[in-house]
Each structure stands twice: as structure tokens, then as C-alpha cells.
Design an enzyme around this catalytic site. Structure first.
Site, short mmCIF file in Angstrom:
data_model
loop_
_atom_site.label_atom_id
_atom_site.label_comp_id
_atom_site.label_asym_id
_atom_site.label_seq_id
_atom_site.Cartn_x
_atom_site.Cartn_y
_atom_site.Cartn_z
N ARG A 93 -37.41 41.50 -27.74
CA ARG A 93 -37.63 40.29 -26.96
C ARG A 93 -38.81 39.55 -27.55
O ARG A 93 -39.81 40.16 -27.95
CB ARG A 93 -37.91 40.62 -25.49
CG ARG A 93 -37.83 39.39 -24.58
CD ARG A 93 -37.88 39.78 -23.12
NE ARG A 93 -39.18 40.26 -22.72
CZ ARG A 93 -40.21 39.46 -22.40
NH1 ARG A 93 -40.10 38.15 -22.47
NH2 ARG A 93 -41.35 39.99 -22.03
N GLU B 53 -43.27 47.84 -40.80
CA GLU B 53 -43.66 48.63 -41.97
C GLU B 53 -42.75 48.25 -43.12
O GLU B 53 -41.53 48.39 -43.04
CB GLU B 53 -43.52 50.12 -41.67
CG GLU B 53 -43.90 51.00 -42.84
CD GLU B 53 -43.69 52.49 -42.55
OE1 GLU B 53 -44.26 53.30 -43.29
OE2 GLU B 53 -42.94 52.84 -41.61
N HIS C 281 -42.44 50.79 -34.31
CA HIS C 281 -42.38 49.79 -35.36
C HIS C 281 -40.97 49.65 -35.93
O HIS C 281 -40.13 50.52 -35.74
CB HIS C 281 -43.37 50.11 -36.49
CG HIS C 281 -43.12 51.42 -37.18
ND1 HIS C 281 -43.47 52.64 -36.63
CD2 HIS C 281 -42.58 51.70 -38.39
CE1 HIS C 281 -43.15 53.62 -37.47
NE2 HIS C 281 -42.59 53.07 -38.55
N HIS D 221 -27.98 47.69 -34.47
CA HIS D 221 -29.11 46.82 -34.74
C HIS D 221 -30.23 47.13 -33.75
O HIS D 221 -30.02 47.84 -32.78
CB HIS D 221 -28.72 45.33 -34.67
CG HIS D 221 -28.27 44.89 -33.31
ND1 HIS D 221 -26.95 44.90 -32.94
CD2 HIS D 221 -28.96 44.42 -32.24
CE1 HIS D 221 -26.84 44.47 -31.70
NE2 HIS D 221 -28.05 44.18 -31.25
N GLU E 89 -31.91 41.68 -33.78
CA GLU E 89 -31.59 40.65 -32.79
C GLU E 89 -32.88 40.24 -32.09
O GLU E 89 -33.61 41.09 -31.59
CB GLU E 89 -30.60 41.21 -31.77
CG GLU E 89 -30.22 40.24 -30.67
CD GLU E 89 -29.26 40.87 -29.69
OE1 GLU E 89 -28.09 40.47 -29.68
OE2 GLU E 89 -29.67 41.79 -28.95
#
Length: 147
Positions: free
Chosen positions: A19, A129, A81, A15, A63
Site C-alpha cells: 500500500r 535490497e 523488505h 506478486h 502491485e
């Protein structure tokens, strides 16, 4: 320097973690984008991790990391991105506008037979995107895209 390679059978991307400044604001954004909360973990000093996934995914793929003691997020120049595949780009963009998000115009960076894309930013400025691959294309890059 020689690259060290690990057996492909033992390595996979699990994943991406980002932050965020305000977990509630970011969760509202990502839920509007279509993610759902898989679960949350509360850590020491008020830190919270929220694992997100799209409906139909078996595992969490994003996350959100909230560390209040670190202050507001300040974007650097290293992260580019996050890419989210959508089945119907025009319909997705209309749905996002309806819930108050602001996707950009539809683009076709690979020409008329390539993917269709649109860009938006989350509350901390992370770029996202949205990609609609052409019919029959794999879910992501393949060798054929670079042949």
C-alpha cells in the site's frame, strides 16, 4: 500443529503488494528503479491498483495499492523488505543516483564470494535490497545456499 502441504505444482508466488500513500510519487520512484507499469485497475472509493514488472518479465511482480481513504502508510514491524536482482550493482547504483534516488553503500554480507547488495527506501519507507548474485548463481535462493 501439523503442516498442511499443497502440491507444489499448484502453488507459486505471484506478486507482492504494497500500500502506498501517494501513487504518483511511488510510481515515479519505481519507474526510476527500472519497473514499468503493466496496467492499472481503478476500484470503488478512489482505490487504484498498479501492476508493475521489469522489462523482460512476462508477468507483474509488484502491485502498488493506493487507498486514499486509509490515509498515509504507517510501516509496521512485520514486513522486512523487497529484494530486486540486478546484473551490475555498481552501475545500477550510479544510474539510480543520476535520477535522484539514494542507494546505500555496496555491502558483501556473505563475504567476498557471496552476493553484493545495496539498500534504499521507497517514498513510504519500504526497504528495497538490490542484489547482484555471483556469476553462475541462480536467480534467488537455492538449496546450495543453505548446505
Amino acid at each position: 500443529m501439523e503442516a498442511v502441504r499443497v502440491s507444489v505444482a499448484t502453488v507459486r508466488t505471484l506478486h507482492t503488494a504494497c500500500r502506498v500513500t501517494d501513487l504518483d510519487v511511488s510510481l515515479a520512484f519505481y519507474l526510476a528503479l527500472g519497473y514499468e507499469v503493466l496496467g492499472r485497475v481503478h476500484l470503488d472509493e478512489g482505490e487504484t491498483l498498479a501492476a508493475l514488472k521489469f522489462p523482460g518479465e512476462e508477468v507483474g511482480t509488484l502491485e502498488l495499492v493506493h487507498r486514499p481513504a486509509d490515509g498515509d502508510v504507517e510501516l509496521g514491524t512485520g514486513f522486512s523488505h523487497l529484494v530486486v536482482e540486478v546484473e551490475d550493482l555498481a552501475g545500477t547504483c550510479r544510474a539510480l543516483v543520476a535520477v535522484g534516488l539514494s542507494p546505500g553503500p555496496e555491502l558483501q554480507p556473505g563475504g567476498p564470494h557471496g552476493p553484493r547488495t545495496s539498500w534504499l527506501a521507497d517514498p513510504d519507507g519500504y526497504r528495497i535490497e538490490l542484489v547482484q548474485w555471483p556469476p553462475g548463481h541462480a536467480h534467488g535462493f537455492t538449496d546450495a545456499d543453505f548446505a
